[in-house]
Design a protein around this motif. Structure first.
Motif, short mmCIF file in Angstrom:
data_model
loop_
_atom_site.label_atom_id
_atom_site.label_comp_id
_atom_site.label_asym_id
_atom_site.label_seq_id
_atom_site.Cartn_x
_atom_site.Cartn_y
_atom_site.Cartn_z
N ARG A 138 -6.45 -7.92 1.19
CA ARG A 138 -6.32 -6.46 1.18
C ARG A 138 -6.17 -5.89 2.59
O ARG A 138 -6.86 -6.30 3.51
CB ARG A 138 -7.56 -5.88 0.48
CG ARG A 138 -7.56 -4.37 0.36
CD ARG A 138 -8.72 -3.90 -0.52
NE ARG A 138 -8.83 -2.45 -0.54
CZ ARG A 138 -9.68 -1.77 0.25
NH1 ARG A 138 -10.46 -2.42 1.09
NH2 ARG A 138 -9.74 -0.46 0.18
N CYS A 139 -5.30 -4.93 2.70
CA CYS A 139 -5.03 -4.22 3.98
C CYS A 139 -4.44 -5.14 5.04
O CYS A 139 -4.60 -4.87 6.24
CB CYS A 139 -6.28 -3.54 4.51
SG CYS A 139 -6.87 -2.19 3.47
N CYS A 167 -5.43 2.01 6.05
CA CYS A 167 -5.87 1.32 4.85
C CYS A 167 -7.33 0.88 5.02
O CYS A 167 -7.72 0.41 6.08
CB CYS A 167 -4.98 0.10 4.61
SG CYS A 167 -5.47 -0.95 3.23
N GLY A 168 -8.10 1.03 3.97
CA GLY A 168 -9.48 0.59 3.99
C GLY A 168 -10.46 1.66 4.43
O GLY A 168 -11.67 1.40 4.48
N GLU A 178 -12.83 4.06 3.67
CA GLU A 178 -13.56 4.35 2.45
C GLU A 178 -13.79 5.86 2.26
O GLU A 178 -14.09 6.58 3.21
CB GLU A 178 -14.91 3.63 2.45
CG GLU A 178 -14.80 2.11 2.53
CD GLU A 178 -14.05 1.52 1.34
OE1 GLU A 178 -14.07 2.13 0.26
OE2 GLU A 178 -13.45 0.44 1.50
N ASN A 235 0.83 -1.20 0.00
CA ASN A 235 0.00 0.00 0.00
C ASN A 235 0.86 1.25 0.00
O ASN A 235 2.02 1.21 0.39
CB ASN A 235 -0.91 0.01 1.24
CG ASN A 235 -1.91 -1.11 1.25
OD1 ASN A 235 -3.01 -0.97 0.75
ND2 ASN A 235 -1.52 -2.25 1.82
N TRP A 283 -4.22 4.82 3.03
CA TRP A 283 -3.29 3.88 2.40
C TRP A 283 -4.10 2.94 1.50
O TRP A 283 -5.14 2.43 1.88
CB TRP A 283 -2.57 3.05 3.46
CG TRP A 283 -1.52 3.80 4.21
CD1 TRP A 283 -1.69 4.51 5.36
CD2 TRP A 283 -0.13 3.92 3.87
NE1 TRP A 283 -0.49 5.07 5.77
CE2 TRP A 283 0.48 4.72 4.88
CE3 TRP A 283 0.65 3.43 2.83
CZ2 TRP A 283 1.83 5.04 4.86
CZ3 TRP A 283 2.00 3.74 2.82
CH2 TRP A 283 2.57 4.53 3.82
N ARG A 284 -3.61 2.75 0.27
CA ARG A 284 -4.32 1.84 -0.64
C ARG A 284 -3.34 1.17 -1.58
O ARG A 284 -2.23 1.67 -1.81
CB ARG A 284 -5.40 2.58 -1.43
CG ARG A 284 -4.92 3.81 -2.18
CD ARG A 284 -6.04 4.44 -3.02
NE ARG A 284 -7.30 4.52 -2.34
CZ ARG A 284 -7.66 5.51 -1.52
NH1 ARG A 284 -6.79 6.48 -1.26
NH2 ARG A 284 -8.83 5.52 -0.96
N GLU A 285 -3.74 0.03 -2.11
CA GLU A 285 -2.88 -0.72 -3.02
C GLU A 285 -2.76 -0.01 -4.36
O GLU A 285 -3.76 0.46 -4.90
CB GLU A 285 -3.46 -2.13 -3.23
CG GLU A 285 -2.56 -3.03 -4.07
CD GLU A 285 -3.11 -4.45 -4.17
OE1 GLU A 285 -2.57 -5.33 -3.48
OE2 GLU A 285 -4.05 -4.66 -4.95
#
Length: 368
Positions: A367-368, A324-325, A327, A313, A333-335
């Motif tokens: 994810r995350c 992360c995550g 919304e 991320n 943080w994101r991929e």
């Protein structure tokens, strides 16, 4: 064989699968385990006491391989289960800052390290780096480097890989402070050679010295034991992509793989490609396939285990990053958008060629 295969899955899980998030069963994280049967047969030969030589695993990849954390943990667990045959081949000297290989201590003085980005006419093998003696300006003495085993059992085999040339100077090798042995690097034609010594008793240290100012070029060295057990080598390059395979000198890569004859090739590229927003995914799959195919061909068809890219991320520039995550938060943080595509491309190529594929992303919990 099923017991060994299951045990290897558990080793991967123990080494890489630490997460609070639920992960799928180990059997669902490894695709095509049957392709690893030749490797499992080599392990079975150790158990049956019919093997007289080390079983060699070679991991090749980017920073995840260079730092020896993942490979080091697998080495520890495999050697604990099947026997410790020593550290195996490493790049000569200290190829980059903060280099900390497991099971050995290394020091050097008077060397520079040539990498593909230097665009110099020096053969580069699996480590994609060569050590060239280069005494410090103003000093008349040559260069030296030492490798010391931290393994209580030491080693009974030492070897060093070097390049020859018509005016090549000698270097000297001394084991545990004994009388140095002179090794010539002079030859009518440039070539790759290995100085290989079997010892009659366990040793702890080798010192290598070059006198004078004419350069000697070394590609790698090894300390290991001539006994059944595991040798697990990590050959990693910081910041590398799968394109690194094409930057290796074909003759050097083939020479090293033929000499070492790995029972398993572990390939771990993809994170750096996934963080490249301009990556052409359409071309990536073909380039990845060609590179790994060339590697396997040079290794005489050794089974291949691909480590799929892990979760990764990043946060937007100029942001105070949030978890992360989160919304709808532009600073979360994101991929990177290409990382999942790289992962999918590698999985497809593995399925097409029957290579084993280990889903690192899933083992982390996704994810995350």
């Amino acid at each position: 064989m099923a017991v060994l295969a299951g045990g290897f899955l558990l080793l991967l899980q123990a080494c890489f699968g630490t997460t609070e998030a639920p992960a799928p069963p180990a059997s669902e994280r490894l695709s095509s385990p049957q392709s690893l049967n030749p490797f499992f047969m080599s392990l079975a030969a150790i158990d049956a006491r019919t093997s007289r030589e080390p079983v060699r695993v070679m991991q090749i990849g980017d920073s995840h391989s260079a730092n020896d954390s993942l490979s080091g943990r697998l080495r520890d667990r495999l050697q604990a289960r099947f026997g410790d045959a020593g550290r195996g081949w490493l790049p000569a000297g200290v190829p980059y800052k903060y280099y900390r290989p497991h099971q050995v201590g290394i020091a050097e003085h008077g060397w520079r390290h040539v990498k593909p980005s230097d665009h110099e006419a020096v053969a580069l093998g699996l480590d994609a780096v060569a050590a060239e003696s280069q005494p410090v300006t103003g000093q008349s003495t040559g260069a030296d480097m030492t490798i010391e085993s931290t393994d209580p059992a030491g080693f009974d085999r030492f070897a060093v890989e070097f390049l020859t040339r018509p005016d090549g100077p000698p270097f000297a090798v001394a084991v545990d402070g004994g009388a140095p042995e002179r090794v010539s690097t002079a030859a009518a034609m440039p070539a790759i050679r290995i100085f290989d010594r079997s010892l009659d008793r366990p040793a702890r240290q080798v010192a290598l010295t070059v006198e004078g100012r004419s350069p000697v070029v070394l590609l790698g060295w090894t300390v290991e034991r001539r006994a059944p057990g595991i040798v697990y080598e990590n050959h990693g390059t910081i910041g590398a992509t799968i394109g690194l395979i094409g930057q290796m000198t074909p003759e050097a890569m083939s020479f090293e793989l033929a000499e070492r004859r790995p029972a398993l090739l572990v390939v771990a590229f993809g994170t750096n490609e996934g963080f490249d927003d301009d990556l052409d995914i359409g071309r990536y799959g073909a380039r990845f396939q060609d590179a790994v195919t060339a590697l396997q061909r040079a290794a005489h068809g050794a089974p291949v285990l691909l480590l799929g890219t892990p979760d990764g991320n990043r946060a937007a520039k100029g942001c105070a990053a949030t978890p992360c995550g989160t919304e709808g938060d532009a600073c979360a943080w994101r991929e990177p958008p290409k990382l999942a595509a790289v992962r999918d491309a590698q999985r497809r190529v593995a399925a097409q060629h029957g290579w084993a594929y280990w889903d690192w992303f899933a083992a982390m919990g996704g994810r995350c």
